[in-house]
Design a protein around this motif. Structure first.
Motif, PDB file in Angstrom:
ATOM      1  N   ILE A   1       4.988  -4.639  -8.691  1.00 49.99           N
ATOM      2  CA  ILE A   1       4.229  -3.379  -8.744  1.00 49.99           C
ATOM      3  C   ILE A   1       5.108  -2.307  -9.381  1.00 49.99           C
ATOM      4  O   ILE A   1       4.682  -1.570 -10.275  1.00 49.99           O
ATOM      5  CB  ILE A   1       3.778  -2.938  -7.338  1.00 49.99           C
ATOM      6  CG1 ILE A   1       2.738  -3.913  -6.791  1.00 49.99           C
ATOM      7  CG2 ILE A   1       3.246  -1.502  -7.348  1.00 49.99           C
ATOM      8  CD1 ILE A   1       2.431  -3.713  -5.319  1.00 49.99           C
ATOM      9  N   PHE A   2       6.339  -2.221  -8.922  1.00 50.66           N
ATOM     10  CA  PHE A   2       7.307  -1.269  -9.457  1.00 50.66           C
ATOM     11  C   PHE A   2       7.573  -1.563 -10.932  1.00 50.66           C
ATOM     12  O   PHE A   2       7.544  -0.657 -11.771  1.00 50.66           O
ATOM     13  CB  PHE A   2       8.597  -1.354  -8.629  1.00 50.66           C
ATOM     14  CG  PHE A   2       9.725  -0.551  -9.175  1.00 50.66           C
ATOM     15  CD1 PHE A   2       9.761   0.823  -9.021  1.00 50.66           C
ATOM     16  CD2 PHE A   2      10.774  -1.166  -9.852  1.00 50.66           C
ATOM     17  CE1 PHE A   2      10.805   1.575  -9.523  1.00 50.66           C
ATOM     18  CE2 PHE A   2      11.825  -0.432 -10.356  1.00 50.66           C
ATOM     19  CZ  PHE A   2      11.839   0.946 -10.192  1.00 50.66           C
TER      20      PHE A   2
ATOM     21  N   VAL B   1       9.000   2.994   2.401  1.00 47.04           N
ATOM     22  CA  VAL B   1       9.593   3.108   1.071  1.00 47.04           C
ATOM     23  C   VAL B   1       9.521   4.566   0.607  1.00 47.04           C
ATOM     24  O   VAL B   1       8.587   5.284   0.943  1.00 47.04           O
ATOM     25  CB  VAL B   1       8.893   2.170   0.052  1.00 47.04           C
ATOM     26  CG1 VAL B   1       7.453   2.543  -0.164  1.00 47.04           C
ATOM     27  CG2 VAL B   1       9.655   2.085  -1.258  1.00 47.04           C
ATOM     28  N   GLU B   2      10.558   4.985  -0.102  1.00 44.67           N
ATOM     29  CA  GLU B   2      10.634   6.352  -0.613  1.00 44.67           C
ATOM     30  C   GLU B   2      11.283   6.319  -1.991  1.00 44.67           C
ATOM     31  O   GLU B   2      12.251   5.596  -2.197  1.00 44.67           O
ATOM     32  CB  GLU B   2      11.444   7.211   0.362  1.00 44.67           C
ATOM     33  CG  GLU B   2      11.422   8.683   0.068  1.00 44.67           C
ATOM     34  CD  GLU B   2      12.022   9.478   1.218  1.00 44.67           C
ATOM     35  OE1 GLU B   2      12.955  10.253   0.932  1.00 44.67           O
ATOM     36  OE2 GLU B   2      11.573   9.340   2.363  1.00 44.67           O
TER      37      GLU B   2
ATOM     38  N   THR C   1       0.834  -1.202   0.000  1.00 45.93           N
ATOM     39  CA  THR C   1       0.000   0.000   0.000  1.00 45.93           C
ATOM     40  C   THR C   1       0.868   1.251   0.000  1.00 45.93           C
ATOM     41  O   THR C   1       0.573   2.220  -0.700  1.00 45.93           O
ATOM     42  CB  THR C   1      -0.946  -0.022   1.214  1.00 45.93           C
ATOM     43  OG1 THR C   1      -1.691  -1.253   1.189  1.00 45.93           O
ATOM     44  CG2 THR C   1      -1.901   1.149   1.206  1.00 45.93           C
ATOM     45  N   GLN C   2       1.947   1.222   0.764  1.00 49.01           N
ATOM     46  CA  GLN C   2       2.850   2.374   0.802  1.00 49.01           C
ATOM     47  C   GLN C   2       3.549   2.580  -0.543  1.00 49.01           C
ATOM     48  O   GLN C   2       3.704   3.714  -0.993  1.00 49.01           O
ATOM     49  CB  GLN C   2       3.873   2.224   1.923  1.00 49.01           C
ATOM     50  CG  GLN C   2       3.272   2.447   3.296  1.00 49.01           C
ATOM     51  CD  GLN C   2       4.303   2.831   4.334  1.00 49.01           C
ATOM     52  OE1 GLN C   2       5.408   3.272   4.021  1.00 49.01           O
ATOM     53  NE2 GLN C   2       3.930   2.677   5.592  1.00 49.01           N
ATOM     54  N   LEU C   3       3.954   1.507  -1.186  1.00 49.90           N
ATOM     55  CA  LEU C   3       4.605   1.625  -2.492  1.00 49.90           C
ATOM     56  C   LEU C   3       3.653   2.231  -3.512  1.00 49.90           C
ATOM     57  O   LEU C   3       4.037   3.131  -4.276  1.00 49.90           O
ATOM     58  CB  LEU C   3       5.113   0.266  -2.966  1.00 49.90           C
ATOM     59  CG  LEU C   3       5.792   0.230  -4.340  1.00 49.90           C
ATOM     60  CD1 LEU C   3       6.987   1.174  -4.389  1.00 49.90           C
ATOM     61  CD2 LEU C   3       6.208  -1.196  -4.685  1.00 49.90           C
ATOM     62  N   LEU C   4       2.425   1.789  -3.516  1.00 46.52           N
ATOM     63  CA  LEU C   4       1.427   2.333  -4.450  1.00 46.52           C
ATOM     64  C   LEU C   4       1.203   3.828  -4.213  1.00 46.52           C
ATOM     65  O   LEU C   4       1.120   4.612  -5.171  1.00 46.52           O
ATOM     66  CB  LEU C   4       0.117   1.562  -4.343  1.00 46.52           C
ATOM     67  CG  LEU C   4       0.148   0.139  -4.897  1.00 46.52           C
ATOM     68  CD1 LEU C   4      -1.083  -0.648  -4.460  1.00 46.52           C
ATOM     69  CD2 LEU C   4       0.271   0.154  -6.414  1.00 46.52           C
TER      70      LEU C   4
END
Length: 129
Positions: free
Chosen positions: A93-94, A121-122, A51-54
């Motif tokens: 996802i990436f 993640v950043e 969820t954070q990556l999205l």
């Protein structure tokens, strides 16, 4: 602007990045601060890595778009994560995002001890036009 991709090998193709990108005659260069899973109200996400990556990707796209640039012209992308083990299962996802925009970027993935507050993640980017 003219971009030239330098790949002496082919193994990096499976990881959705290139070894180097040469940019000639750019009209502009955008240096984007690390974009993470921070909501519009400034609240950091407490969600899982996926969820954070999205959300980080969404935030990166928004900054790039509002600056008048395009994701396809990202030439450098640094990924910071607090857990390689949590990030790696979400790597598709990436990769899908990279493929969707036709991005050919030099990339560095780094595991760091911590990010601000609850972030996992950043994404930091350099974009040209």
């Amino acid at each position: 602007m003219e971009k030239r991709i330098i790949n002496p090998w082919q193994w990096q193709d499976q990881l959705s990045y290139v070894q180097a990108v040469e940019v000639k005659q750019p009209v502009g260069t955008l240096y984007v601060s690390g974009q993470a899973a921070v909501h519009a109200d400034g609240q950091s996400s407490t969600d899982d890595m996926k969820t954070q990556l999205l959300l980080a990707i969404q935030n990166l796209e928004q900054v790039i778009s509002e600056a008048g640039y395009e994701c396809r012209n990202i030439v450098r992308l640094t990924i910071y994560t607090t857990s390689h083990d949590e990030f790696w299962p979400n790597f598709p996802i990436f990769q899908n995002w990279i493929t969707k925009h036709g991005i050919k970027q030099a990339t560095t993935l780094m595991e760091v001890k911590s990010l601000t507050e609850t972030l996992k993640v950043e994404l930091e980017a350099t974009v040209v036009k």
